[in-house]
Every structure is written in C-alpha cells, then in structure tokens.
Design a protein around this motif. Structure first.
Motif, mmCIF file in Angstrom:
data_model
loop_
_atom_site.group_PDB
_atom_site.id
_atom_site.type_symbol
_atom_site.label_atom_id
_atom_site.label_comp_id
_atom_site.label_asym_id
_atom_site.label_seq_id
_atom_site.Cartn_x
_atom_site.Cartn_y
_atom_site.Cartn_z
ATOM 1 N N UNK A 213 0.821 -1.209 0.000
ATOM 2 C CA UNK A 213 0.000 0.000 0.000
ATOM 3 C C UNK A 213 0.861 1.267 0.000
ATOM 4 N N UNK A 214 1.983 1.235 0.731
ATOM 5 C CA UNK A 214 2.897 2.384 0.740
ATOM 6 C C UNK A 214 3.434 2.627 -0.663
ATOM 7 N N UNK A 215 3.835 1.555 -1.359
ATOM 8 C CA UNK A 215 4.328 1.695 -2.742
ATOM 9 C C UNK A 215 3.253 2.273 -3.646
ATOM 10 N N UNK A 216 2.008 1.793 -3.480
ATOM 11 C CA UNK A 216 0.906 2.287 -4.314
ATOM 12 C C UNK A 216 0.662 3.774 -4.049
ATOM 13 N N UNK A 247 -6.023 -11.706 -3.461
ATOM 14 C CA UNK A 247 -6.138 -10.278 -3.129
ATOM 15 C C UNK A 247 -5.469 -9.459 -4.224
ATOM 16 N N UNK A 248 -6.264 -8.630 -4.898
ATOM 17 C CA UNK A 248 -5.734 -7.737 -5.927
ATOM 18 C C UNK A 248 -5.715 -6.314 -5.377
ATOM 19 N N UNK A 249 -4.551 -5.670 -5.412
ATOM 20 C CA UNK A 249 -4.399 -4.285 -4.960
ATOM 21 C C UNK A 249 -4.047 -3.460 -6.191
ATOM 22 N N UNK A 250 -5.015 -2.666 -6.647
ATOM 23 C CA UNK A 250 -4.919 -1.993 -7.950
ATOM 24 C C UNK A 250 -4.913 -0.475 -7.754
ATOM 25 N N UNK A 251 -3.863 0.194 -8.247
ATOM 26 C CA UNK A 251 -3.804 1.654 -8.168
ATOM 27 C C UNK A 251 -3.802 2.250 -9.573
ATOM 28 N N UNK A 252 -4.039 3.550 -9.646
ATOM 29 C CA UNK A 252 -3.997 4.234 -10.948
ATOM 30 C C UNK A 252 -2.842 5.231 -10.983
ATOM 31 N N UNK A 276 16.162 7.299 -0.603
ATOM 32 C CA UNK A 276 14.718 7.411 -0.373
ATOM 33 C C UNK A 276 14.037 6.054 -0.224
ATOM 34 N N UNK A 277 14.758 4.987 -0.419
ATOM 35 C CA UNK A 277 14.156 3.671 -0.272
ATOM 36 C C UNK A 277 15.188 2.644 0.110
ATOM 37 N N UNK A 278 14.734 1.585 0.806
ATOM 38 C CA UNK A 278 15.666 0.535 1.225
ATOM 39 C C UNK A 278 15.879 -0.496 0.126
ATOM 40 N N UNK A 279 14.955 -0.573 -0.828
ATOM 41 C CA UNK A 279 15.040 -1.610 -1.854
ATOM 42 C C UNK A 279 14.648 -2.982 -1.332
ATOM 43 N N UNK A 280 14.070 -3.014 -0.108
ATOM 44 C CA UNK A 280 13.694 -4.302 0.492
ATOM 45 C C UNK A 280 12.185 -4.449 0.665
ATOM 46 N N UNK A 281 11.422 -3.389 0.366
ATOM 47 C CA UNK A 281 9.979 -3.417 0.603
ATOM 48 C C UNK A 281 9.275 -4.589 -0.056
ATOM 49 N N UNK A 282 9.387 -4.691 -1.373
ATOM 50 C CA UNK A 282 8.701 -5.764 -2.093
ATOM 51 C C UNK A 282 9.427 -7.102 -1.954
ATOM 52 N N UNK A 283 10.742 -7.065 -1.688
ATOM 53 C CA UNK A 283 11.467 -8.317 -1.420
ATOM 54 C C UNK A 283 10.943 -8.954 -0.140
#
Length: 322
Positions: A213-216, A247-252, A276-283
């Motif tokens: 959700x943070x990424x979206x 679960x589908x999380x869809x943003x525009x 600005x990012x750790x590069x580990x969020x989605x990992x």
C-alpha cells in the motif's frame, strides 16, 4: 571345506567393510544434517531481522502521518478541557448555593434569588448538556488516540508468533487503518469477501500489505506531481478462488517501467532516488507471502497504474501453491 571357509572369511571381511563404510556415511550425513539445521535457524533469524528492519523503515514514512492523526483528537481534547475548566467556577457557584441551603445558612427565597442570578450567565440545562457533550468528546478522543498507539505498537514491536487462523479482511483493515493519513488523498475502496480464513503470521502479513500500500500511495503521489487534476484511486479486492484467498491491490498511479518490472521483488532493487528507499519493501513482501505458501505477482494496468496480486491458500486448502 577349506574353500568354503575362505569364501566365508572373504564375505565377512566385505560385510565388515560395508558396515564400516555405512557407519562413516551415516556419521557424515548426521553432521551435515546438524549443520543444515543450524543454517536454517540462522536464515530464519536473519529473515526476522530483515522484516523488523523493514518495519522500522516503514515507521519512518508513517511517523508524520501518525503524529497528525494523534494531533487531531488531542486538539479537541485540549479545547474541551479548557471549556470544562471555564465551567468549573459556575458549577462551583451552583454547588455552594445548594450547600448553603442544605446547611440552613440561607432561606429558600435567598437561594432562589441566587440561582436566578446565576442562571443569567449559564443555565443549569446548558451546563448539564455541555458537560455531557464534553465528556463524550473527551472519551472518544482518548479512545481514538489509544487505538492509534495500540495499532502502531502492535505493528512495530518484534514478534515471533506461532501460526494462527485469521480473516484476510482483518489484516487489510489493520493495514489501511495504520496508513489512514498517508492514504488521505487517495480514494480507497475495499471489496473483500467474508470468511477468507488463512493460517499464518498475522503481524508479518500485515507488514506485507502495508509495504504494498505504501508503494501504491507513493506511485499515486508521483503521478499527482505531474498532473494536479489527477484523482488517485486504490482498489483492494479479495475473493475465494479455487480455495485460495486472491487479493488484488490496484492503483492508478505511475505504473512501473516494463524494463524493470521483473526486478521489483529482487532484494535491494529500488526505482526511488538514492537514500529514499531501502530496496527491500517488495522483497520482504515476496518472502512473507512465500512463507505462507502463496505467490505474489505484479503487472501494469492498461489504463495506467499497477496491480499487485497475492494468492494464499485458505486454511481448509489441501493444495498449497508452489
């Protein structure tokens, strides 16, 4: 007879050599198994550390929003308490008048005259109604602050939980509640089937949804900077499909460049500027979902934005995804 005896000795020697070899191999296998168990334990500890580290990074992005969420109820708590303090003199005057009447320190006519005079500034009915309203507002404000802090502590503190059963909807609600301020400029809709019961680590799964959700939200903010008229939307949909919670999380938002979309789940990969990012969020999301025998994928939407799809076996599922 001599030949039979020699054959017996050769057979015995071969058997002894085989038994010795088997014993050596078994000892080596046992030692390797012990070493493998140690490595597995280290990996599990490292995974917990990585998830906790990512939580701390997420808390940094949440801190300003959480402060704002607490400041709102705190502001009207302060205002209401100031009003209550200003009423204390009037309430005290009414009580003193009643006390003097009870103690026969004044007649009823004197009491009535004093009350009539007090009523000219603040009536008893106004006092009763205002104090009741102020009390309800203060209780609501305290409960709201308590809920915000409880949610934050529940998210932040490290846990090594045993697997439990819980409803997917609870995890989604918890994640969106924590991110309420960060998502305030995004129109969020949640369409979740009831009784999507899964077994696993509820805290870690909440972490996974928060990261997504943070990424979206960040993707939507980036698109808003390019187009001030842009209206951000985020749709969360959960369904039972083939005995799995899907679960589908869809943003525009901005979406993801096609050249890097296959790398987004790689550790330390980030499309954000340095620092600005750790590069580990989605990992971390990938690891958590995998630990729940699920799969996670990402794709760009035809009309813009991206969709992350998560599939996790339901508790009664007999065919977990590989």
């Amino acid at each position: 007879m001599q030949n039979y005896y020699k054959a017996y000795l050769r057979e015995k020697q071969a058997r002894d050599e085989l038994e010795e070899l088997l014993e050596q191999k078994t000892s080596k296998l046992y030692a390797l198994n012990i070493e493998l168990e140690k490595k597995l334990e280290q990996l599990q500890q490292q995974q917990v550390a990585v998830v906790q580290s990512e939580k701390m990074a997420t808390l940094g992005t949440l801190s300003a929003g959480v402060a704002h969420e607490i400041n709102n109820p705190l502001a009207y708590l302060t205002c209401n308490l100031d009003t209550l303090a200003s009423y204390s003199e009037e309430i005290g005057s009414y009580l003193r008048a009643i006390t003097k009447l009870i103690n026969n320190e004044q007649t009823f006519e004197q009491f009535k005259s004093e009350i009539d005079q007090l009523q000219q500034s603040v009536t008893t009915s106004d006092l009763i109604q205002d104090v009741s309203d102020i009390s309800e507002d203060c209780i609501e404000g305290c409960q709201r602050i308590s809920k915000i802090v409880a949610n934050l502590l529940d998210f932040a503190k490290p846990k090594i939980e045993t697997d439990t059963e819980f409803d997917t909807h609870e995890v989604i609600e918890h994640a969106t509640e924590l991110l309420k301020n960060k998502l305030k400029q995004v129109q969020v809709t949640i369409d979740c089937e009831k009784e999507l019961i899964i077994t696993g680590n509820k805290a870690n799964l909440t972490q996974a949804f928060i990261n997504v959700l943070v990424n979206a939200a960040q993707s939507c903010n980036e698109k808003r900077e390019l187009d001030p008229q842009y209206k951000a939307t985020l749709k969360i949909k959960a369904r039972n499909r083939d005995n799995h919670a899907v679960i589908d999380i869809r943003d525009n938002g901005k979406g993801i460049e096609e050249g890097v979309i296959n790398k987004v789940f790689d550790p330390f990969f980030s499309t954000k500027p340095l620092g600005e990012g750790t590069g580990m969020g989605l990992a971390v999301v990938y690891g958590i979902i995998s630990n729940h025998h699920g799969v996670v994928s990402i794709s760009n939407n035809g009309e813009g934005g991206a969709t992350i799809s998560i599939q996790i076996p339901l508790s009664n599922s007999t065919n977990p995804l590989s």
